[in-house]
Design an enzyme around this catalytic site. Structure first.
Site, PDB file in Angstrom:
ATOM      1  N   GLU A 112       0.858  -1.409  -0.103  1.00  0.00           N
ATOM      2  CA  GLU A 112      -0.021   0.055  -0.025  1.00  0.00           C
ATOM      3  C   GLU A 112       0.896   1.184   0.068  1.00  0.00           C
ATOM      4  O   GLU A 112       2.192   1.354   0.525  1.00  0.00           O
ATOM      5  CB  GLU A 112      -0.867   0.104   1.354  1.00  0.00           C
ATOM      6  CG  GLU A 112      -1.635  -1.261   1.545  1.00  0.00           C
ATOM      7  CD  GLU A 112      -2.529  -1.345   2.821  1.00  0.00           C
ATOM      8  OE1 GLU A 112      -2.313  -0.136   3.644  1.00  0.00           O
ATOM      9  OE2 GLU A 112      -2.886  -2.199   3.194  1.00  0.00           O
ATOM     10  N   LYS A 114       2.305   4.436   1.491  1.00  0.00           N
ATOM     11  CA  LYS A 114       2.535   4.975   2.785  1.00  0.00           C
ATOM     12  C   LYS A 114       2.063   6.529   2.738  1.00  0.00           C
ATOM     13  O   LYS A 114       2.953   7.205   2.407  1.00  0.00           O
ATOM     14  CB  LYS A 114       3.825   4.596   3.480  1.00  0.00           C
ATOM     15  CG  LYS A 114       4.043   4.932   4.905  1.00  0.00           C
ATOM     16  CD  LYS A 114       5.523   4.740   5.146  1.00  0.00           C
ATOM     17  CE  LYS A 114       5.533   5.166   6.738  1.00  0.00           C
ATOM     18  NZ  LYS A 114       4.971   6.493   7.160  1.00  0.00           N
ATOM     19  N   ASP A 116       1.312  10.066   3.934  1.00  0.00           N
ATOM     20  CA  ASP A 116       1.959  10.934   5.049  1.00  0.00           C
ATOM     21  C   ASP A 116       0.927  12.018   5.786  1.00  0.00           C
ATOM     22  O   ASP A 116       0.796  12.984   5.445  1.00  0.00           O
ATOM     23  CB  ASP A 116       3.147  11.754   4.282  1.00  0.00           C
ATOM     24  CG  ASP A 116       4.030  12.261   5.391  1.00  0.00           C
ATOM     25  OD1 ASP A 116       3.736  12.076   6.667  1.00  0.00           O
ATOM     26  OD2 ASP A 116       4.895  13.325   4.962  1.00  0.00           O
ATOM     27  N   TYR A 224      -7.078   1.550   6.275  1.00  0.00           N
ATOM     28  CA  TYR A 224      -6.283   0.521   5.927  1.00  0.00           C
ATOM     29  C   TYR A 224      -6.178  -0.661   6.856  1.00  0.00           C
ATOM     30  O   TYR A 224      -5.544  -1.713   6.515  1.00  0.00           O
ATOM     31  CB  TYR A 224      -4.888   0.849   5.353  1.00  0.00           C
ATOM     32  CG  TYR A 224      -4.377   1.696   6.615  1.00  0.00           C
ATOM     33  CD1 TYR A 224      -3.989   3.025   6.215  1.00  0.00           C
ATOM     34  CD2 TYR A 224      -3.793   1.153   7.957  1.00  0.00           C
ATOM     35  CE1 TYR A 224      -3.520   3.876   7.340  1.00  0.00           C
ATOM     36  CE2 TYR A 224      -3.161   2.111   8.838  1.00  0.00           C
ATOM     37  CZ  TYR A 224      -2.985   3.530   8.441  1.00  0.00           C
ATOM     38  OH  TYR A 224      -2.316   4.213   9.397  1.00  0.00           O
ATOM     39  N   LYS A 312      10.561   3.133   2.841  1.00  0.00           N
ATOM     40  CA  LYS A 312      10.573   4.438   2.394  1.00  0.00           C
ATOM     41  C   LYS A 312      11.126   4.895   1.082  1.00  0.00           C
ATOM     42  O   LYS A 312      12.055   4.161   0.454  1.00  0.00           O
ATOM     43  CB  LYS A 312      11.234   5.356   3.434  1.00  0.00           C
ATOM     44  CG  LYS A 312      10.799   5.020   4.889  1.00  0.00           C
ATOM     45  CD  LYS A 312       9.671   5.817   5.327  1.00  0.00           C
ATOM     46  CE  LYS A 312      10.226   7.086   5.771  1.00  0.00           C
ATOM     47  NZ  LYS A 312       9.668   7.628   7.377  1.00  0.00           N
ATOM     48  N   CYS A 406      26.319  40.571  17.578  1.00  0.00           N
ATOM     49  CA  CYS A 406      24.979  39.983  17.395  1.00  0.00           C
ATOM     50  C   CYS A 406      24.347  41.099  16.336  1.00  0.00           C
ATOM     51  O   CYS A 406      24.288  41.990  16.433  1.00  0.00           O
ATOM     52  CB  CYS A 406      24.235  39.960  18.780  1.00  0.00           C
ATOM     53  SG  CYS A 406      22.364  39.878  18.350  1.00  0.00           S
ATOM     54  N   CYS A 409      21.516  43.183  18.114  1.00  0.00           N
ATOM     55  CA  CYS A 409      21.587  44.171  19.073  1.00  0.00           C
ATOM     56  C   CYS A 409      23.183  44.692  19.243  1.00  0.00           C
ATOM     57  O   CYS A 409      23.400  45.586  19.844  1.00  0.00           O
ATOM     58  CB  CYS A 409      21.366  43.563  20.666  1.00  0.00           C
ATOM     59  SG  CYS A 409      22.331  42.489  21.259  1.00  0.00           S
ATOM     60  N   CYS A 422      24.560  35.314  21.542  1.00  0.00           N
ATOM     61  CA  CYS A 422      24.427  36.430  22.060  1.00  0.00           C
ATOM     62  C   CYS A 422      24.018  36.617  23.532  1.00  0.00           C
ATOM     63  O   CYS A 422      23.027  35.978  23.869  1.00  0.00           O
ATOM     64  CB  CYS A 422      23.450  37.311  21.234  1.00  0.00           C
ATOM     65  SG  CYS A 422      22.970  38.893  21.895  1.00  0.00           S
ATOM     66  N   CYS A 428      18.105  42.088  24.029  1.00  0.00           N
ATOM     67  CA  CYS A 428      18.553  42.011  22.726  1.00  0.00           C
ATOM     68  C   CYS A 428      17.133  41.686  21.993  1.00  0.00           C
ATOM     69  O   CYS A 428      16.172  40.832  22.247  1.00  0.00           O
ATOM     70  CB  CYS A 428      19.350  40.657  22.241  1.00  0.00           C
ATOM     71  SG  CYS A 428      19.266  39.992  20.748  1.00  0.00           S
TER      72      CYS A 428
HETATM   73  S1  IVH Z   1      -0.173   0.228   8.853  1.00  0.00           S
HETATM   74  C1  IVH Z   1      -0.063  -2.383  12.296  1.00  0.00           C
HETATM   75  N1  IVH Z   1      -0.758   1.185   6.437  1.00  0.00           N
HETATM   76  O1  IVH Z   1       2.584   5.110   8.833  1.00  0.00           O
HETATM   77  C2  IVH Z   1      -0.470  -1.521  11.251  1.00  0.00           C
HETATM   78  N2  IVH Z   1       0.147   2.610   7.995  1.00  0.00           N
HETATM   79  O2  IVH Z   1       5.311   4.851  10.193  1.00  0.00           O
HETATM   80  C3  IVH Z   1       0.473  -0.238  11.216  1.00  0.00           C
HETATM   81  N3  IVH Z   1       0.739   4.966   7.373  1.00  0.00           N
HETATM   82  O3  IVH Z   1       1.880   5.099  12.073  1.00  0.00           O
HETATM   83  C4  IVH Z   1       0.314   0.655  10.319  1.00  0.00           C
HETATM   84  N4  IVH Z   1      -0.068   4.770   5.518  1.00  0.00           N
HETATM   85  O4  IVH Z   1       0.230   6.612  10.680  1.00  0.00           O
HETATM   86  C5  IVH Z   1      -0.122   1.414   7.768  1.00  0.00           C
HETATM   87  N5  IVH Z   1      -1.012   2.042   4.427  1.00  0.00           N
HETATM   88  C6  IVH Z   1      -0.633   2.362   5.574  1.00  0.00           C
HETATM   89  C7  IVH Z   1      -0.268   3.507   6.011  1.00  0.00           C
HETATM   90  C8  IVH Z   1       0.438   3.556   7.216  1.00  0.00           C
HETATM   91  C9  IVH Z   1       0.409   5.365   6.316  1.00  0.00           C
HETATM   92  C10 IVH Z   1       1.156   5.632   8.656  1.00  0.00           C
HETATM   93  C11 IVH Z   1       0.780   5.361   9.897  1.00  0.00           C
HETATM   94  C12 IVH Z   1       1.827   4.547  10.869  1.00  0.00           C
HETATM   95  C13 IVH Z   1       3.078   5.283  10.290  1.00  0.00           C
HETATM   96  C14 IVH Z   1       4.297   4.316  10.537  1.00  0.00           C
END
Ligand code: IVH
Length: 661
Positions: A112, A114, A116, A224, A312, A406, A409, A422, A428
């Site tokens: 999946e 990841k 953010d 998820y 990552k 500085c 000031c 400073c 300051c």
């Molecule tokens: S699974 C046991 N799936 O990434 C399940 N996490 O670095 C653990 N995150 O805290 C998480 N997309 O906030 C999972 N498809 C995804 C995700 C995901 C983003 C985040 C989540 C987790 C963080 C870990």
């Protein structure tokens, strides 16, 4: 009867709609009396026909928009985090370990994106959304139900005829990049600080005390993982995702089933290439063992499952030019070199400055004014320069030197290790400005709408020269400033007024004592309960506290030894800043009391409540800071400890007399 049911349903729908219009969107469409009539009628019907009662009914919940604070709520199952890797070999190793552990030659995975954003738990009872909680520490988080109700893609009701009795799901709340850019434009226009990145913006929007603000922000969610289910759990991650979407919740686009780890690695490469086309931030791939039975067998290691891995992406990097290197003076006087960059977009966020941390870092990078550099933003707030592109040098680049005085000031700078400082403190201007911005900031006294920019402007215009001046601001003065209109001025003054009632720990943090961060401020507030006691605290008392080292203790004592600081605190109190101290008023004000042995005329918890109602604190253990020990029948070891430490011990009868005094 059918008629009654329909009548009830219609009324509920109507009331909910008007609750939403009134509380969340602030745009009522009907008069209060009409609303009241409908609400009363619904109450009457529900009372008469209890069989039609539902926890989903608006009569069961008053649509209070402003939450005083967030309630801490436990999760249905721990919300784990992920171990992360950034290299292919590590991902392959993960596969090998799983295979060995499971004693199998083949494992299939679900991969999946990841996302953010920030993790939340959504709880549905009989198909109705009843609770939403942030991840918090993984075991319990903050309840943000009303805020989550304003997120379009969170259905109030699950889809389908046969919804589970109980269903709890985990998802990631995020803000789309275009919405983020739009929001930041608005923030800046309103004189507020821009959010550093979409994740911060999403988190800030969700953790609002007023859901109307959340409602104005465009948030989205992808789910998820099912945390709890009254019915039988699906047997794979893939089926879990199917069930989630069948019930009407969104799952992330682009999920892929992979029958071997090589496929997962390929998916990672493909997604990384597509990353820039997406309107939301992803920072890697989550590789999950598909079979839930395998997942169970692999188990978890502290906070991370052994069956999943975050693989990552490389942090995003862009090339730009260093136009200048300037020096920024921080709250504690440290001079930080900052590179001013030709603005460049890194993953949806325009970067125009990057910290160079200190002179060692400047030397390590060998960065000069005029250099072309790579900047990266690794999901973090502060962008970094990672390398200089030496090939692009023309020879006209200039070496940067730390100034001897500085820049704010003019005081000669002192060198401490790799830092330049400073020493002028609050003489300051830069440090005063930072001190003011810190005092009003979210973690401290939290004056809503008082941005860093506002702090800078008010200081530069001479309206604020010290923290206490904040409370002397007048509307007439604000209106004279550039960019200030009636509404903005009134809002700020109201926020200042509202902030006067503040907890002791926030206030202490806001004072900006060196090394006293949020945590130490909370420790001090907890340990001493009242500002007067903290002001009078000795080095010995401080270092006796586990979390406090001699350096921090020294800083605390010397801060309160300065008349100027005490006068400033007195001024704040004079102007109405009222500290919510533990035990401020009452006969046992500020006293820490410990009970031992059994009491004859009341229970322990009654005794504890009595202490609290008189402004004291009932503690479980005897320590140096205990004021009094109440000994009942057959006192335990606390009695001996108290004797050893010469702490006053009284009987139950004496304790009761104390309350009557
Ligand atoms: S699974 C046991 N799936 O990434 C399940 N996490 O670095 C653990 N995150 O805290 C998480 N997309 O906030 C999972 N498809 C995804 C995700 C995901 C983003 C985040 C989540 C987790 C963080 C870990």
């Amino acid at each position: 009867m059918k008629n009654i049911k329909k009548q009830i349903q219609d009324l509920r729908k109507k009331i909910k709609r008007h609750n939403h219009l009134y509380y969340t969107l602030n745009k009522p469409e009907i008069s209060d009396s009409e609303y009241d009539r409908s609400a009363k009628e619904l109450e009457r019907l529900e009372e008469q026909y209890p069989g039609y009662m539902s926890p989903d009914s608006p009569t069961q919940k008053i649509g209070a928009p402003v939450q005083a604070g967030f309630a801490r709520v436990r999760h249905a199952a721990p919300m784990l985090s992920l171990g992360s890797v950034s290299r292919e070999e590590e991902c392959v190793k993960f596969d090998r370990t799983c295979k060995k552990e499971l004693g199998t030659e083949e494992i299939d995975y679900v991969c999946e994106p990841k996302l953010d954003g920030l993790s939340v738990e959504l709880v549905y009872e009989r198909g109705i959304f009843v609770r939403g909680v942030t991840r918090g520490d993984g075991f319990a988080g903050e309840e943000v139900t009303e805020n989550l109700k304003t997120v379009k893609n969170i259905p109030q009701r699950l889809k389908g005829d046969k919804v589970p009795r109980h269903f709890s799901v985990r998802g990631e709340v995020l803000m789309h990049i275009t919405d983020f850019q739009e929001l930041n434009k608005k923030q800046t226009e309103a004189g507020k600080d821009a959010f550093a990145n979409p994740r911060n913006a999403a988190a800030g929007s969700l953790r609002q005390h007023d859901p109307r603000i959340t409602a104005e922000r465009e948030l989205d969610i992808y789910c998820y993982r099912i945390l709890a289910l009254s019915e039988e759990m699906p047997s794979t991650q893939e089926e879990m995702l199917h069930l989630i979407s069948k019930l009407g919740l969104k799952t992330a686009p682009g999920v892929r089933h992979c029958s071997a780890i090589e496929e997962a690695v390929r998916y990672h490469h493909e997604l990384e290439k597509k990353r820039d086309e997406l309107d939301y931030e992803i920072d890697g791939v989550v590789v999950k063992v598909n079979s839930l039975d395998h997942q169970r067998r692999l188990g978890t290691r502290t906070a991370n499952p052994r069956w999943a891995l975050a693989f990552k992406f490389e942090p995003r990097k862009e090339v730009t030019r260093v136009e200048n290197i300037v020096v920024q003076v921080g709250r504690t006087g440290v001079l930080t070199p900052v590179a001013l960059l030709q603005p460049v977009e890194v993953g949806g966020v325009t970067v125009s400055r990057a910290t160079l941390h200190n002179m060692d870092e400047v030397a390590r990078l060998d960065v000069k004014i005029g250099d072309h550099v790579k900047v990266q933003r690794a999901g973090d707030v502060i962008p970094d320069i990672t390398e200089v592109i030496a090939d692009k040098r023309t020879g006209r680049e200039k070496v940067f030197h730390m100034p001897g005085d500085c820049p704010s000031c003019g005081t000669p700078v002192k060198k401490e290790d790799v830092y330049y400082r400073c020493p002028a403190g609050l003489a300051c201007p830069a440090q005063i400005k930072e001190a003011i911005a810190h005092y009003v900031s979210k973690g401290a006294v939290d004056i809503d709408g008082f941005s860093d920019k506002t702090a800078g402007q008010l200081y530069e215009e001479g309206l604020i020269n010290r923290i206490s001046d904040i409370y002397a601001l007048r509307k007439e003065d604000l209106l004279k400033l550039e960019g200030w209109k009636e509404k903005k001025a009134v809002n700020l003054l109201r926020a200042i007024e509202d902030s006067k009632d503040v907890t002791l720990d926030r206030f202490i943090f806001g004072l900006g004592i060196r090394n006293v961060g949020k945590h130490i401020a909370a420790v001090l507030a907890d340990e001493f309960g009242a500002l007067a006691r903290i002001i009078a605290v000795s080095m010995d008392e401080l270092v006796a506290i586990k979390e406090i080292g001699p350096g921090t203790a020294e800083n605390v004592v010397s801060f309160f030894a300065k008349d100027k600081n005490i006068q400033e605190i007195e001024k704040l109190v004079e102007q109405g800043v009222s500290l919510r101290e533990k035990g401020k008023k009452g006969r046992l004000a500020g006293k820490k009391i410990v009970f031992t042995g059994s009491l004859q005329t009341m229970s322990r918890s009654e005794a504890g409540k009595l202490v609290e109602s008189e402004g004291g604190e009932a503690c479980s253990g005897v320590s140096e800071t205990t004021d009094l020990v109440v000994a009942g029948e057959k006192p335990g070891s606390k009695f001996d400890t108290a004797r050893e430490k010469s702490i006053k011990i009284i009987s139950e009868a004496e304790f009761k007399k104390l309350l009557e005094a």
